[in-house]
Design an enzyme around this catalytic site. Structure first.
Site, PDB file in Angstrom:
ATOM      1  N   LYS A 139       9.262  17.044  -7.534  1.00  0.00           N
ATOM      2  CA  LYS A 139       7.898  16.543  -7.730  1.00  0.00           C
ATOM      3  C   LYS A 139       7.495  15.656  -6.557  1.00  0.00           C
ATOM      4  O   LYS A 139       8.327  15.294  -5.718  1.00  0.00           O
ATOM      5  CB  LYS A 139       7.808  15.757  -9.035  1.00  0.00           C
ATOM      6  CG  LYS A 139       8.675  14.504  -9.081  1.00  0.00           C
ATOM      7  CD  LYS A 139       8.568  13.803 -10.418  1.00  0.00           C
ATOM      8  CE  LYS A 139       9.451  12.553 -10.460  1.00  0.00           C
ATOM      9  NZ  LYS A 139       9.316  11.820 -11.737  1.00  0.00           N
TER      10      LYS A 139
ATOM     11  N   TYR B 244      -6.042  -7.176  13.866  1.00  0.00           N
ATOM     12  CA  TYR B 244      -7.110  -7.723  13.022  1.00  0.00           C
ATOM     13  C   TYR B 244      -6.793  -9.134  12.545  1.00  0.00           C
ATOM     14  O   TYR B 244      -5.671  -9.433  12.152  1.00  0.00           O
ATOM     15  CB  TYR B 244      -7.328  -6.820  11.809  1.00  0.00           C
ATOM     16  CG  TYR B 244      -7.873  -5.463  12.154  1.00  0.00           C
ATOM     17  CD1 TYR B 244      -9.163  -5.317  12.658  1.00  0.00           C
ATOM     18  CD2 TYR B 244      -7.095  -4.323  11.974  1.00  0.00           C
ATOM     19  CE1 TYR B 244      -9.663  -4.067  12.977  1.00  0.00           C
ATOM     20  CE2 TYR B 244      -7.584  -3.065  12.287  1.00  0.00           C
ATOM     21  CZ  TYR B 244      -8.871  -2.942  12.792  1.00  0.00           C
ATOM     22  OH  TYR B 244      -9.364  -1.701  13.109  1.00  0.00           O
TER      23      TYR B 244
END
Length: 382
Positions: free
Chosen positions: A39, A265
């Site tokens: 999965k 940033y």
């Protein structure tokens, strides 16, 4: 750089290691079906390639979380048995029948509604695994009464096949008696009706820590890819697993910061002296989150600190003078005892190694290594 991808970062996937881990569980449980769990795109490493490699090495039954994942395997030629562990919307039950996918029944009420969706003209079988909730508190039924009623419903329908019953351990990777209590409850409920072909309770931790003759199958997820479910499990078993993933990048630019200059940033990092920095084309959109600031990457064997905020597509590191553009960077290593192990990254991210792998973005090319060949898979250009 390969002509199958056009950026300086990729994930190496060692298919030989995955096969070796699969064989470890076959030896641990020689009389049981080892069910690889593929999965979440094979825990981030590529469900199609992993499933194909394991089929070539004896895997007969796979598990996924959703019907979409099961259909994807079918569309790529995986013809082994497939079990969907999650709940399928009842209106899509005929898709499971069409693609020969075994489904999970979590409750009597769900099955009643699902059966209504199967047309009377249907002549194909639907394989069913009944889910029991023995302590996880998630999917599944909790009583023997409901379990027996569900089996009665299944047996009363000509094209429903009671193929399996299973549960899921909540605390198999931790100390305590929870797993044993759940197993006891599981056996008590299952023992009150005819047994199906597949009985399974053990996940990776359970399969490593405990053997039970009551079950005849084990589901192996994280440990299939070479990772222990927890430090507790790793320290309490004598089983060697081979990590299968390595995340590689390279330096794409270097520059000098002068004292007082900042990067990234928010300018949260400011140099207090002349500092050489390098830029790596990896960011949080690739699965390298902002909280990795202060961690390190491996450049030519040297630990280089991540400085400033990790950006969406780029990360800045502090480097020694000798590091140059084009030098190889190890973001995540395929050795469990290094500063860049999946476990070390998980600790920095305040999470688990499962999530580190599942975060690996689809825009990262996967380079598959096996004893036969090397194959590159780029999800963006397939």
């Amino acid at each position: 750089m390969s002509d199958k991808y056009y950026r300086s970062t990729y994930v190496n996937v060692d298919l030989n290691a995955i096969v070796a881990n699969f064989q470890v569980f076959q030896k641990l449980h020689p009389n049981k079906t080892v069910m690889p769990v593929v999965k979440a795109n094979g825990y981030g490493l590529g469900s199609i390639k992993v499933a194909r490699q394991l089929m070539d090495n004896g895997a007969e039954f796979f598990a996924v979380a959703t019907l979409d994942e099961a259909i994807e395997l079918r569309m790529h030629g995986i013809d082994a048995k497939i079990l969907v562990l999650g709940v399928i919307p009842t209106e899509h039950i005929n898709k499971a029948i069409q693609h020969r996918v075994a489904i999970t029944v979590p409750s009597k009420s769900w099955l009643v509604e699902a059966v209504k969706e199967i047309p009377e003209s249907n002549e194909k079988d639907l394989w069913i695994h009944v889910k029991l909730d023995t302590g996880m508190g998630r999917l599944g039924m909790k009583t023997a009464e409901e379990y027996k009623e569900v089996i009665e419903l299944i047996n009363g329908h000509s094209h429903l096949i009671f193929e399996g019953v299973f549960t899921h351990f909540a605390c198999a990777d931790e100390p305590g008696d929870s797993m044993n209590r759940q197993q006891t409850m599981f056996e008590e409920i299952v023992g009150q009706a005819d047994k199906p072909d597949y009985i399974h309770s053990q996940n990776s931790a359970g399969a490593l820590m405990k053997d039970t003759q009551f079950c005849n199958a084990v589901r192996v997820g994280i440990s299939l890819y070479g990772y222990y479910p927890s430090a507790y499990v790793k320290s309490n078993v004598k089983v060697h697993l081979k990590p299968s993933a390595q995340w590689i990048s390279e330096i794409v630019q270097t520059k000098l910061l002068h004292a007082g200059e900042s990067v990234s940033y928010g300018s949260v990092y400011t140099a207090d002296e002349k500092t050489k920095i390098g830029v790596i084309p990896v960011g949080y959109a690739d699965g390298y989150p902002r909280m990795m600031k202060g961690f390190s990457v491996n450049v030519n064997g040297k630990q280089c600190e991540v400085i400033g905020k990790v950006c969406m597509d780029q990360t800045i590191i502090k480097i020694p003078d000798e590091i140059q553009v084009g030098d190889k960077v190890i973001i995540m290593d395929h050795h469990s005892d290094t500063p860049q192990s999946a476990e070390a990254l998980a600790h920095q991210q305040q999470t688990i190694n499962y999530e580190v792998l599942c975060r690996l973005s689809r825009r990262l090319p996967r380079v598959y290594h096996s004893s036969k060949d090397l194959e590159i898979r780029n999800e963006l250009l397939k």
